[in-house]
Design a protein around this motif. Structure first.
Motif, PDB file in Angstrom:
ATOM      1  N   ASN A  33       0.825  -1.177  -0.092  1.00 31.53           N
ATOM      2  CA  ASN A  33       0.074  -0.211   0.050  1.00 31.53           C
ATOM      3  C   ASN A  33       1.081   0.981   0.084  1.00 31.53           C
ATOM      4  N   HIS A  34       0.873   2.170  -1.019  1.00 31.53           N
ATOM      5  CA  HIS A  34       1.521   3.302  -1.079  1.00 31.53           C
ATOM      6  C   HIS A  34       0.456   4.350  -0.838  1.00 31.53           C
ATOM      7  N   LEU A  35       1.101   5.448  -0.253  1.00 31.35           N
ATOM      8  CA  LEU A  35       0.450   6.776   0.039  1.00 31.35           C
ATOM      9  C   LEU A  35       1.435   7.741  -0.516  1.00 31.35           C
ATOM     10  N   ILE A  36       0.554   8.457  -1.601  1.00 28.41           N
ATOM     11  CA  ILE A  36       1.446   9.773  -2.125  1.00 28.41           C
ATOM     12  C   ILE A  36       0.655  10.884  -1.713  1.00 28.41           C
ATOM     13  N   VAL A  37       1.538  11.705  -1.095  1.00 34.05           N
ATOM     14  CA  VAL A  37       1.180  13.169  -0.658  1.00 34.05           C
ATOM     15  C   VAL A  37       1.798  14.100  -1.440  1.00 34.05           C
ATOM     16  N   TYR A  38       0.753  14.625  -2.148  1.00 37.12           N
ATOM     17  CA  TYR A  38       1.144  15.797  -3.464  1.00 37.12           C
ATOM     18  C   TYR A  38       1.011  17.027  -2.930  1.00 37.12           C
TER      19      TYR A  38
ATOM     20  N   VAL B 161       2.073   7.089  -9.969  1.00 36.60           N
ATOM     21  CA  VAL B 161       1.216   6.247 -10.020  1.00 36.60           C
ATOM     22  C   VAL B 161       1.200   4.992 -11.031  1.00 36.60           C
ATOM     23  N   ALA B 162       1.609   5.467 -12.312  1.00 43.03           N
ATOM     24  CA  ALA B 162       1.444   4.292 -13.054  1.00 43.03           C
ATOM     25  C   ALA B 162       2.526   3.200 -13.043  1.00 43.03           C
ATOM     26  N   ALA B 163       3.623   3.740 -12.480  1.00 39.99           N
ATOM     27  CA  ALA B 163       4.968   2.782 -12.271  1.00 39.99           C
ATOM     28  C   ALA B 163       4.568   1.892 -10.968  1.00 39.99           C
ATOM     29  N   LEU B 164       3.892   2.384 -10.062  1.00 39.98           N
ATOM     30  CA  LEU B 164       3.457   1.727  -8.858  1.00 39.98           C
ATOM     31  C   LEU B 164       2.321   0.520  -9.314  1.00 39.98           C
ATOM     32  N   GLU B 165       1.405   1.225  -9.868  1.00 39.12           N
ATOM     33  CA  GLU B 165       0.224   0.246 -10.291  1.00 39.12           C
ATOM     34  C   GLU B 165       0.535  -0.984 -11.326  1.00 39.12           C
ATOM     35  N   SER B 166       1.663  -0.442 -12.199  1.00 32.21           N
ATOM     36  CA  SER B 166       1.863  -1.592 -13.082  1.00 32.21           C
ATOM     37  C   SER B 166       2.633  -2.681 -12.275  1.00 32.21           C
ATOM     38  N   LYS B 167       3.138  -2.508 -11.159  1.00 37.98           N
ATOM     39  CA  LYS B 167       3.602  -3.477 -10.386  1.00 37.98           C
ATOM     40  C   LYS B 167       2.663  -4.160  -9.596  1.00 37.98           C
ATOM     41  N   GLY B 168       1.514  -3.696  -9.734  1.00 36.14           N
ATOM     42  CA  GLY B 168       0.373  -4.353  -8.771  1.00 36.14           C
ATOM     43  C   GLY B 168       0.231  -3.856  -7.277  1.00 36.14           C
ATOM     44  N   HIS B 169       0.811  -2.756  -7.053  1.00 38.19           N
ATOM     45  CA  HIS B 169       0.785  -2.088  -5.971  1.00 38.19           C
ATOM     46  C   HIS B 169      -0.585  -1.010  -5.814  1.00 38.19           C
ATOM     47  N   SER B 170      -1.009  -1.040  -4.529  1.00 30.55           N
ATOM     48  CA  SER B 170      -2.321  -0.159  -4.116  1.00 30.55           C
ATOM     49  C   SER B 170      -1.869   1.243  -4.028  1.00 30.55           C
ATOM     50  N   VAL B 171      -2.346   2.263  -4.763  1.00 25.75           N
ATOM     51  CA  VAL B 171      -1.929   3.492  -4.538  1.00 25.75           C
ATOM     52  C   VAL B 171      -3.045   4.508  -4.094  1.00 25.75           C
ATOM     53  N   VAL B 172      -2.785   5.398  -3.122  1.00 25.99           N
ATOM     54  CA  VAL B 172      -3.538   6.210  -2.827  1.00 25.99           C
ATOM     55  C   VAL B 172      -3.043   7.779  -2.746  1.00 25.99           C
ATOM     56  N   VAL B 173      -3.621   8.859  -3.478  1.00 27.38           N
ATOM     57  CA  VAL B 173      -2.929   9.846  -3.670  1.00 27.38           C
ATOM     58  C   VAL B 173      -3.717  10.926  -2.792  1.00 27.38           C
ATOM     59  N   ARG B 174      -3.165  11.609  -1.903  1.00 23.75           N
ATOM     60  CA  ARG B 174      -3.675  12.917  -1.063  1.00 23.75           C
ATOM     61  C   ARG B 174      -3.111  14.046  -1.760  1.00 23.75           C
ATOM     62  N   ASN B 175      -4.122  14.709  -2.610  1.00 26.90           N
ATOM     63  CA  ASN B 175      -3.563  15.817  -3.316  1.00 26.90           C
ATOM     64  C   ASN B 175      -4.088  16.896  -2.587  1.00 26.90           C
ATOM     65  N   LEU B 176      -3.016  17.786  -1.747  1.00 27.76           N
ATOM     66  CA  LEU B 176      -3.427  18.611  -0.561  1.00 27.76           C
ATOM     67  C   LEU B 176      -4.252  19.939  -1.213  1.00 27.76           C
ATOM     68  N   TYR B 177      -3.856  20.353  -2.484  1.00 25.39           N
ATOM     69  CA  TYR B 177      -4.558  21.457  -2.836  1.00 25.39           C
ATOM     70  C   TYR B 177      -5.872  21.334  -3.286  1.00 25.39           C
ATOM     71  N   ALA B 178      -6.075  20.063  -4.020  1.00 26.78           N
ATOM     72  CA  ALA B 178      -7.443  19.584  -4.345  1.00 26.78           C
ATOM     73  C   ALA B 178      -8.473  19.405  -3.323  1.00 26.78           C
TER      74      ALA B 178
ATOM     75  N   THR C 263       5.272   8.505  -0.010  1.00 28.31           N
ATOM     76  CA  THR C 263       6.015   9.322  -0.996  1.00 28.31           C
ATOM     77  C   THR C 263       5.473  10.771  -0.828  1.00 28.31           C
ATOM     78  N   LEU C 264       6.476  11.717  -1.022  1.00 32.00           N
ATOM     79  CA  LEU C 264       6.254  13.052  -0.942  1.00 32.00           C
ATOM     80  C   LEU C 264       6.576  13.646  -2.372  1.00 32.00           C
ATOM     81  N   ILE C 265       5.753  14.334  -3.196  1.00 34.57           N
ATOM     82  CA  ILE C 265       5.985  14.811  -4.434  1.00 34.57           C
ATOM     83  C   ILE C 265       5.675  16.438  -4.155  1.00 34.57           C
ATOM     84  N   TYR C 266       6.741  17.143  -4.213  1.00 34.07           N
ATOM     85  CA  TYR C 266       6.475  18.549  -4.186  1.00 34.07           C
ATOM     86  C   TYR C 266       7.620  19.496  -4.668  1.00 34.07           C
ATOM     87  N   PRO C 267       7.371  20.831  -5.050  1.00 42.01           N
ATOM     88  CA  PRO C 267       8.120  21.837  -5.455  1.00 42.01           C
ATOM     89  C   PRO C 267       8.965  22.275  -4.233  1.00 42.01           C
ATOM     90  N   LEU C 268      10.268  22.837  -4.603  1.00 42.80           N
ATOM     91  CA  LEU C 268      10.787  23.304  -3.867  1.00 42.80           C
ATOM     92  C   LEU C 268      10.618  25.028  -3.932  1.00 42.80           C
TER      93      LEU C 268
END
Length: 194
Positions: free
Chosen positions: A2-7, A24-41, A79-84
């Motif tokens: 289970n992967h959590l991506i905080v974006y 997301v595509a890379a992780l799902e291609s390997k069968g992982h479950s992915v949840v994205v928390r898009n903080l702005y959205a 996983t955290l994905i963000y601009p500096l």
């Protein structure tokens, strides 16, 4: 796994969003479950208020914090994905860390005053973009400083094992070919790590 991506980026047409989609595509291609928390959205409130402090200390976790903590509890990897921005996390992500990685949930102090990370079963990964070229940040020591304040100061402090931290610099002046190579690096790195 289970992967959590905080974006944390406000624009859907940004390069950060392309990174998110690639991850997301890379992780799902390997069968992982992915949840994205898009903080702005989500319109996540980043302000750690006096009310939050009072409620957290009394064991009455505010609902929005409890929701995010449940996603973290369920995750094997974060996983955290963000601009500096100004050599730091965007305010919305910093506020997420302030509010969600709370004392008693993400860390605590032992009777001897030692830090105990409470998220020790989790793995961490970060992707950071910035306008300044990597060679400048590498030569000035900034890249190492950023790793120390995020990888160690956030993840390791809470017991999360940081597996990697990708820095993509010079974003504002990079061409399409360079950006495609960066996206390929994201996919290959995630497939190798997980």
């Amino acid at each position: 796994m289970n992967h959590l991506i905080v974006y944390a980026h406000p624009f859907e047409d940004s390069f950060n969003h392309a990174i998110l989609e690639s991850a997301v595509a890379a992780l799902e291609s390997k069968g992982h479950s992915v949840v994205v928390r898009n903080l702005y959205a989500l319109g996540f409130n980043p302000v750690l208020s006096p009310v939050d402090f009072k409620e957290l200390r009394s064991g009455n976790t505010p609902e929005d914090i409890a929701t995010e903590q449940a996603f973290i509890k369920n995750a094997d990897a974060i996983t955290l994905i963000y601009p500096l921005w100004w050599t730091g996390l965007p305010a919305i992500l910093k506020g997420y860390i302030d509010r969600v990685f709370a004392y008693g949930f993400a860390y605590q102090y032992s009777k001897k005053g030692m830090v105990e990370g409470l998220l020790a079963s989790k793995k961490g990964f970060m992707i950071t973009t910035h306008g300044t070229p990597n060679m400048y940040y590498d030569a000035s020591g900034m890249t190492q400083s950023l790793k120390q304040t995020t990888d160690e100061g956030i993840f390791s402090f809470c017991g999360v094992a940081t597996l990697n931290h990708l820095f993509f610099g010079g974003i504002s002046t990079s061409d399409d070919l360079t950006r495609k190579e960066m996206l390929k690096t994201v996919q290959l790195t995630l497939k190798e790590l997980f």
